[in-house]
Design a protein around this motif. Structure first.
Motif, PDB file in Angstrom:
ATOM      1  N   PRO A 177       0.820  -1.224   0.000  1.00  0.00           N
ATOM      2  CA  PRO A 177       0.000   0.000   0.000  1.00  0.00           C
ATOM      3  C   PRO A 177       0.848   1.266   0.000  1.00  0.00           C
ATOM      4  O   PRO A 177       0.537   2.233  -0.714  1.00  0.00           O
ATOM      5  CB  PRO A 177      -0.822  -0.133   1.287  1.00  0.00           C
ATOM      6  CG  PRO A 177      -0.931  -1.612   1.504  1.00  0.00           C
ATOM      7  CD  PRO A 177       0.390  -2.172   1.055  1.00  0.00           C
ATOM      8  N   ALA A 178       1.931   1.261   0.785  1.00  0.00           N
ATOM      9  CA  ALA A 178       2.789   2.445   0.835  1.00  0.00           C
ATOM     10  C   ALA A 178       3.483   2.669  -0.503  1.00  0.00           C
ATOM     11  O   ALA A 178       3.661   3.813  -0.941  1.00  0.00           O
ATOM     12  CB  ALA A 178       3.828   2.308   1.946  1.00  0.00           C
ATOM     13  N   LEU A 181       0.898   4.144  -2.923  1.00  0.00           N
ATOM     14  CA  LEU A 181       0.625   5.541  -2.589  1.00  0.00           C
ATOM     15  C   LEU A 181       1.781   6.442  -2.982  1.00  0.00           C
ATOM     16  O   LEU A 181       1.579   7.551  -3.488  1.00  0.00           O
ATOM     17  CB  LEU A 181       0.352   5.668  -1.089  1.00  0.00           C
ATOM     18  CG  LEU A 181      -1.017   5.196  -0.604  1.00  0.00           C
ATOM     19  CD1 LEU A 181      -1.046   5.137   0.918  1.00  0.00           C
ATOM     20  CD2 LEU A 181      -2.116   6.107  -1.124  1.00  0.00           C
ATOM     21  N   TYR A 215       7.377   3.644   3.240  1.00  0.00           N
ATOM     22  CA  TYR A 215       7.670   2.723   2.140  1.00  0.00           C
ATOM     23  C   TYR A 215       9.042   2.074   2.318  1.00  0.00           C
ATOM     24  O   TYR A 215       9.179   0.843   2.236  1.00  0.00           O
ATOM     25  CB  TYR A 215       7.601   3.485   0.826  1.00  0.00           C
ATOM     26  CG  TYR A 215       8.119   2.726  -0.359  1.00  0.00           C
ATOM     27  CD1 TYR A 215       7.502   1.542  -0.779  1.00  0.00           C
ATOM     28  CD2 TYR A 215       9.227   3.181  -1.074  1.00  0.00           C
ATOM     29  CE1 TYR A 215       7.982   0.842  -1.877  1.00  0.00           C
ATOM     30  CE2 TYR A 215       9.697   2.488  -2.177  1.00  0.00           C
ATOM     31  CZ  TYR A 215       9.081   1.319  -2.570  1.00  0.00           C
ATOM     32  OH  TYR A 215       9.549   0.640  -3.650  1.00  0.00           O
ATOM     33  N   ARG A 238      -3.692   6.424   3.235  1.00  0.00           N
ATOM     34  CA  ARG A 238      -4.354   5.224   2.721  1.00  0.00           C
ATOM     35  C   ARG A 238      -5.872   5.364   2.800  1.00  0.00           C
ATOM     36  O   ARG A 238      -6.594   4.989   1.868  1.00  0.00           O
ATOM     37  CB  ARG A 238      -3.893   3.998   3.520  1.00  0.00           C
ATOM     38  CG  ARG A 238      -2.447   3.582   3.279  1.00  0.00           C
ATOM     39  CD  ARG A 238      -2.083   2.399   4.160  1.00  0.00           C
ATOM     40  NE  ARG A 238      -2.949   1.254   3.902  1.00  0.00           N
ATOM     41  CZ  ARG A 238      -3.045   0.195   4.710  1.00  0.00           C
ATOM     42  NH1 ARG A 238      -2.354   0.154   5.834  1.00  0.00           N
ATOM     43  NH2 ARG A 238      -3.852  -0.803   4.397  1.00  0.00           N
ATOM     44  N   HIS A 261      -9.174  -1.459   6.640  1.00  0.00           N
ATOM     45  CA  HIS A 261      -7.809  -1.175   7.093  1.00  0.00           C
ATOM     46  C   HIS A 261      -7.440  -1.926   8.377  1.00  0.00           C
ATOM     47  O   HIS A 261      -6.401  -1.648   8.981  1.00  0.00           O
ATOM     48  CB  HIS A 261      -7.631   0.342   7.282  1.00  0.00           C
ATOM     49  CG  HIS A 261      -7.678   1.109   5.993  1.00  0.00           C
ATOM     50  ND1 HIS A 261      -8.863   1.577   5.449  1.00  0.00           N
ATOM     51  CD2 HIS A 261      -6.708   1.457   5.114  1.00  0.00           C
ATOM     52  CE1 HIS A 261      -8.606   2.207   4.317  1.00  0.00           C
ATOM     53  NE2 HIS A 261      -7.314   2.137   4.091  1.00  0.00           N
TER      54      HIS A 261
END
Length: 345
Positions: A177-178, A181, A215, A238, A261
């Protein structure tokens, strides 16, 4: 920088709409001088490098960049060349920065820290200004390369240098997810930063640094080194992305967001305590903004107001009408000039 290059730098530089984004182009520079001009621009805004191009007179490039607290974001578009950073250049000037590179066009070959990697469009890589490096921006059909760059001072990341060095000169995984994004942030930032005031720019800069830190920490299994504030900001990013991608779902609410989440609704509300509006108010505002954009878009005239309401997650057209009056002081039909069926009025 020699006087003539400084002159061309001033000629080629423009500020976009008075905002924080600066644009530069070789278009205003004589063809024979463009590669030297590009080298001086890179030295001024990124780091000293040696540049080579087989056809110097054919070189052309454009750059857009914005300086924010804690980082700089840039986009470059240029014809093929090779770039080398040597030990001599490092001794002369080392800004002690990390460079996160997102490849957006033709592939490149990158070398650093005894590692060589071939990067294709969509790839992310990390480099350091403190070590020699080489980049080959090749293209068989002479197409322009496009790369987005995030420049981060070494001190802005809460991660030890010896662990960060493990990532240098490698193609970094982007499926987290990081990672997703961060890719979205880099690819769309300069087009969306707009006319934000100082406070907004500070917040945006902090979000960018937090995304990069989260990240990179994830790649190093070092999430425990991140401050609580950084983890919360990444969670907010997120959640923001999830809301934007699911506005059409009438079931979108705090409970659904929290479940997706893997957090409690209470935790979600606690994370939003730094925001000026609640989770529910954020969803409602963004739905209204999408509806308002559709109502003023000539290409959407074929849609009834009722259809627009349902399109953006309102359960009934009357719900849009009430919320729209409350937010904007007029009914949706007034904004459209009374020319469309409302389905509710």
């Amino acid at each position: 920088m020699v006087e003539w290059l400084a002159h061309y730098l001033c000629v080629a530089l423009t500020t976009e709409h008075g905002g924080p984004v600066v644009s530069l182009s070789t278009d205003a520079v004589p063809a024979r001088d463009r590669l030297d001009w590009w080298r001086c621009m890179m030295e001024s805004d990124v780091m000293p490098v040696e540049l080579r191009n087989e056809h110097t007179s054919d070189f052309a490039g454009k750059a857009r960049m914005a300086e924010l607290p804690g980082m700089r974001v840039a986009e470059f578009s240029f014809t093929p060349l090779t770039a080398t950073r040597t030990p001599t250049q490092i001794r002369r000037l080392d800004p002690e920065q990390y460079l996160l590179i997102l490849v957006q066009g033709s592939p490149i070959q990158l070398e650093q820290s005894r590692s060589t990697v071939h990067l294709t469009s969509g790839s992310l890589a990390l480099c350091s200004t403190s070590y020699p490096m080489a980049a080959d921006f090749f293209s068989r059909d002479h197409r322009r390369h496009r790369v987005a760059l995030m420049v981060l001072p070494r001190t802005s990341l809460p991660l030890p240098g010896d662990r960060m060095n493990r990532l240098l000169g490698a193609s970094l995984a982007t499926r987290s997810p990081a990672g997703w994004l961060l890719g979205q942030f880099l690819s769309g930032f300069l087009s969306s930063v707009g006319h934000g005031g100082p406070a907004e720019l500070r917040r945006t800069g902090a979000i960018g640094v937090d995304l990069a830190a989260a990240y990179l920490a994830g790649l190093l299994d070092a999430d425990d080194l991140l401050p609580v504030e950084t983890r919360e900001q990444v969670l907010l990013a997120r959640v923001d992305a999830f809301i934007d991608h699911n506005l059409a779902d009438p079931e979108l609410d705090p409970a659904a967001i929290a479940a997706h989440h893997h957090i409690s609704v209470r935790t979600l509300h606690q994370v939003f305590r730094s925001r000026p509006e609640t989770v529910g108010a954020t969803i409602r505002r963004r739905r209204l903004e999408r509806c308002r954009a559709d109502l003023t878009d000539p290409s959407q005239r074929h849609r009834t107001i009722g259809a627009i309401a349902l399109r953006w997650g309102f359960r009934h057209p009357a719900d849009l009408s009430r919320a729209f009056r409350s937010a904007y002081g007029v009914p949706p039909s007034k904004l459209r000039g009374g020319g469309g069926q409302t389905g509710s009025e």
